[in-house]
Design an enzyme around this catalytic site. Sequence first.
Site, PDB file in Angstrom:
ATOM      1  N   VAL A  11       0.834  -1.209   0.000  1.00 17.93           N
ATOM      2  CA  VAL A  11       0.000   0.000   0.000  1.00 17.93           C
ATOM      3  C   VAL A  11       0.868   1.259   0.000  1.00 17.93           C
ATOM      4  O   VAL A  11       0.611   2.220  -0.736  1.00 17.93           O
ATOM      5  CB  VAL A  11      -0.970  -0.017   1.220  1.00 17.93           C
ATOM      6  CG1 VAL A  11      -1.684   1.320   1.383  1.00 17.93           C
ATOM      7  CG2 VAL A  11      -1.986  -1.137   1.067  1.00 17.93           C
ATOM      8  N   LEU A 153      -7.314  -0.681  -3.361  1.00 14.42           N
ATOM      9  CA  LEU A 153      -6.547  -1.212  -4.493  1.00 14.42           C
ATOM     10  C   LEU A 153      -6.683  -2.718  -4.601  1.00 14.42           C
ATOM     11  O   LEU A 153      -6.694  -3.418  -3.601  1.00 14.42           O
ATOM     12  CB  LEU A 153      -5.050  -0.936  -4.279  1.00 14.42           C
ATOM     13  CG  LEU A 153      -4.636   0.475  -3.945  1.00 14.42           C
ATOM     14  CD1 LEU A 153      -3.152   0.510  -3.608  1.00 14.42           C
ATOM     15  CD2 LEU A 153      -4.930   1.363  -5.142  1.00 14.42           C
ATOM     16  N   GLU A 155      -4.644  -6.005  -5.985  1.00 11.63           N
ATOM     17  CA  GLU A 155      -3.329  -6.423  -6.456  1.00 11.63           C
ATOM     18  C   GLU A 155      -3.427  -6.746  -7.944  1.00 11.63           C
ATOM     19  O   GLU A 155      -4.412  -7.319  -8.389  1.00 11.63           O
ATOM     20  CB  GLU A 155      -2.842  -7.650  -5.675  1.00 11.63           C
ATOM     21  CG  GLU A 155      -2.506  -7.308  -4.250  1.00 11.63           C
ATOM     22  CD  GLU A 155      -1.847  -8.449  -3.502  1.00 11.63           C
ATOM     23  OE1 GLU A 155      -1.300  -9.357  -4.146  1.00 11.63           O
ATOM     24  OE2 GLU A 155      -1.885  -8.407  -2.269  1.00 11.63           O
ATOM     25  N   LYS A 209     -14.285   0.319   4.653  1.00 12.35           N
ATOM     26  CA  LYS A 209     -13.276  -0.539   4.025  1.00 12.35           C
ATOM     27  C   LYS A 209     -13.551  -2.012   4.323  1.00 12.35           C
ATOM     28  O   LYS A 209     -13.564  -2.868   3.432  1.00 12.35           O
ATOM     29  CB  LYS A 209     -11.897  -0.110   4.524  1.00 12.35           C
ATOM     30  CG  LYS A 209     -10.787  -1.091   4.268  1.00 12.35           C
ATOM     31  CD  LYS A 209     -10.457  -1.181   2.803  1.00 12.35           C
ATOM     32  CE  LYS A 209      -9.579  -2.380   2.542  1.00 12.35           C
ATOM     33  NZ  LYS A 209      -8.639  -2.232   1.510  1.00 12.35           N
ATOM     34  N   LEU A 255     -18.528 -12.517  -9.825  1.00 10.60           N
ATOM     35  CA  LEU A 255     -19.436 -13.661  -9.911  1.00 10.60           C
ATOM     36  C   LEU A 255     -18.734 -14.842 -10.572  1.00 10.60           C
ATOM     37  O   LEU A 255     -19.376 -15.691 -11.165  1.00 10.60           O
ATOM     38  CB  LEU A 255     -20.697 -13.280 -10.697  1.00 10.60           C
ATOM     39  CG  LEU A 255     -21.632 -12.267 -10.044  1.00 10.60           C
ATOM     40  CD1 LEU A 255     -22.828 -11.970 -10.945  1.00 10.60           C
ATOM     41  CD2 LEU A 255     -22.124 -12.752  -8.690  1.00 10.60           C
ATOM     42  N   GLY A 258     -14.626 -20.197  -8.254  1.00 10.53           N
ATOM     43  CA  GLY A 258     -13.225 -20.611  -8.228  1.00 10.53           C
ATOM     44  C   GLY A 258     -12.961 -21.469  -7.016  1.00 10.53           C
ATOM     45  O   GLY A 258     -13.888 -21.965  -6.382  1.00 10.53           O
ATOM     46  N   CYS A 265      -5.988  -9.807   1.897  1.00  8.91           N
ATOM     47  CA  CYS A 265      -7.041  -8.893   2.370  1.00  8.91           C
ATOM     48  C   CYS A 265      -8.325  -9.587   2.796  1.00  8.91           C
ATOM     49  O   CYS A 265      -8.722  -9.487   3.957  1.00  8.91           O
ATOM     50  CB  CYS A 265      -7.336  -7.868   1.281  1.00  8.91           C
ATOM     51  SG  CYS A 265      -5.846  -7.013   0.751  1.00  8.91           S
ATOM     52  N   LYS A 268      -8.044 -11.959   5.942  1.00 10.01           N
ATOM     53  CA  LYS A 268      -7.682 -11.191   7.150  1.00 10.01           C
ATOM     54  C   LYS A 268      -8.805 -10.223   7.545  1.00 10.01           C
ATOM     55  O   LYS A 268      -9.169 -10.120   8.715  1.00 10.01           O
ATOM     56  CB  LYS A 268      -6.394 -10.426   6.831  1.00 10.01           C
ATOM     57  CG  LYS A 268      -6.003  -9.361   7.796  1.00 10.01           C
ATOM     58  CD  LYS A 268      -4.635  -8.788   7.448  1.00 10.01           C
ATOM     59  CE  LYS A 268      -4.640  -7.782   6.318  1.00 10.01           C
ATOM     60  NZ  LYS A 268      -5.240  -6.479   6.633  1.00 10.01           N
ATOM     61  N   LYS A 326      -4.461 -15.275  -7.002  1.00  8.22           N
ATOM     62  CA  LYS A 326      -5.146 -14.847  -8.229  1.00  8.22           C
ATOM     63  C   LYS A 326      -4.053 -14.500  -9.233  1.00  8.22           C
ATOM     64  O   LYS A 326      -2.865 -14.538  -8.888  1.00  8.22           O
ATOM     65  CB  LYS A 326      -6.071 -13.656  -7.969  1.00  8.22           C
ATOM     66  CG  LYS A 326      -5.342 -12.387  -7.554  1.00  8.22           C
ATOM     67  CD  LYS A 326      -6.298 -11.214  -7.521  1.00  8.22           C
ATOM     68  CE  LYS A 326      -5.537  -9.908  -7.371  1.00  8.22           C
ATOM     69  NZ  LYS A 326      -6.397  -8.738  -7.380  1.00  8.22           N
TER      70      LYS A 326
END
Length: 448
Positions: A11, A153, A155, A209, A255, A258, A265, A268, A326
Site C-alpha cells: 500500500v 486497491l 493487487e 473498508k 461472480l 473458483g 485482504c 484477514k 489470483k
Amino acid sequence: MHITMIGGGYVGLVSGACLAAFGASVTIIENDPSRLDCLLKGEIPIFEPGLKDLITTQQQAKRLAFSQDLPAALRKSQAVFIAVGTPTRRGSGHADLSYIYTAARTIAQNAVHDLLVVTKSTVPVGTGQQVAEILRATRPDITFHIASNPEFLREGNAIADFMHPDRVIIGLENSTSPSRALLEKLYAPLTTPENKLIFMGLESAELAKYAANAFLAMKVTFINEMSDLCEATGGNIADVTKAMGLDPRISPHFLQPGPGYGGSCFPKDTQALATTARHAGAPTQLIETTIAANNARKHRLAERILHLAGEQITSCTIAVLGLTFKANTDDMREAPALTILPLLHEAGATLRVYDPQGMAGAQALLPANITYCSTPLLATKQADILLILTEWPEFMDLTPQQLEGSMKGRLIIDYRALWADRTWEDTNFTYHTVGNYSASPACATQPK
Ligand code: UGA
C-alpha cells in the site's frame, strides 16, 4: 506539498508513487534495512504491473524518495500517512495493530510542527481515535489532525485503481477539520471533472473498508455455492451469473466461481470484521458463515481431486498450473494452493508445478519435494492429471494438442473455468471444472 509515507510495503509503495504522480513530494520511510536497500537500488520487492516504471519516473522527477530518516522527513511534511501492515494477531481474529501504534508513537516523538496524520492501512473501527489519543498524549504541545483514508486497491491492478478510483474515502474527526482542504489539494486530480472524494466520520471510513471487502468475499462465496448447486442439479453457472449480473443491483462483477478467495485482504479482513462485530455485541452471522464456507471449500475441492484420482493417487503425477491467490500477483498469502497441494502431497501424489510469479514465494510455504518447472508445458510432462488453480492469461496459450503430446493421463481439473469455453468432445481429455459450464448450452434462449 511534502508528505511522509510510513511503510514501503504494497500500500505504501503504490500510494506513495501515485500521490507523487499527482504532484506531491513524497518520502517513503522503510525501516527494514534489506527492503530499504533493495528500494534504494531501484529494485521493487513486489510484483505489481507498472509500479517499477512509475516509481522510476517519480524518482527522476525528484518527487519520490526512500529513506529511514523519519525525523528529517517529518520536518518538511505537512501530512504523514501510516501504511504499515495489520496482520491477523496470532491466536485471535483481531488485527495486530502494534505497527500502527508504534508508528503513531514515533510520529509524536519526532514531530516538530502541527501535522495531519492519515491512516491508510486497513484498521478496525476505533483505531483512528486510538491513534489520536497516542499522538495527543505523547505530544500535547503539537496539534495533530487525524484522518482515515482506506485503500481500495486490487493487487495486479493497483496503479489504475489508485489513479482512476470509484471513490476516495476520507474519514475526519469533524466536518470543520482543516485537513479537508489539505487532502483535497493532495488528491486534486481526482476532484475534477468528477469529484471522487467522499468525506465522512472516522469510524464510518474505517468500517466502509471492511464492509466493502467482506461484502465482496461474501459475493464470491455465494457464487461458489451456486456453482456447487449447478453441478448438483444440472444448471450452468455461466447462464446463472449472466442472468444475475444483468440486474444492476447485483452487477456482473465478482461472480466468477473458483477455488475460494485468498490473498492478504479478504481472509484477514473478514476475520477482523467478524471479531470486531462479536466484541461490539453486533455479531455478523453472514461474515462468520462466509469465512467457514470459504475454508471448507478449499478442503472440499482437494477431496474432489482425490476422489477423481481414485486409488491411483499414490502413483499419480499432478501438474499444477497457478499457485498465487489470483493472477497478476506474486502473492501467495492464503492462496487455495496452500491448502489443496499439501493435501494432495499427503495422499501420495507427485506434484509438478508452474506459476509465472509465485514460485519463489511458494517454495517456503509448500511441502518439500515438489518439482518447480520453468514453463507450463514442462509441468505437464508425463502428468496423469492437470490441475489449474490460478487464472493466469498465459495458460490460455496451451492447446489440447500440446497437452496430448506431453501428458500421460487425460484428466484436466480446471478450478478457474479458464478453458470452459473450449470444446473437449473432439479430444481424449476428460475436462472437469466448477459450475457445470457445459450444461445444456443449446437451450439458451435468445431474445426475439
Ligand atoms: C481486494 C479488494 O478487491 C480491493 O478492493 C481491496 O483494496 C484489497 O482487497 C485490499 O483490501 O487491499 P485483492 O485482495 O487484490 O483486492 O483481490 P481481489 O481481486 O479482490 O480477489 C480476492 C479473491 O477473490 C481472489 O482469491 C480471487 O481469485 C477471488 N475472486 C474474485 C473469485 O474467486 N471470483 C471473483 O469473481 C472475484
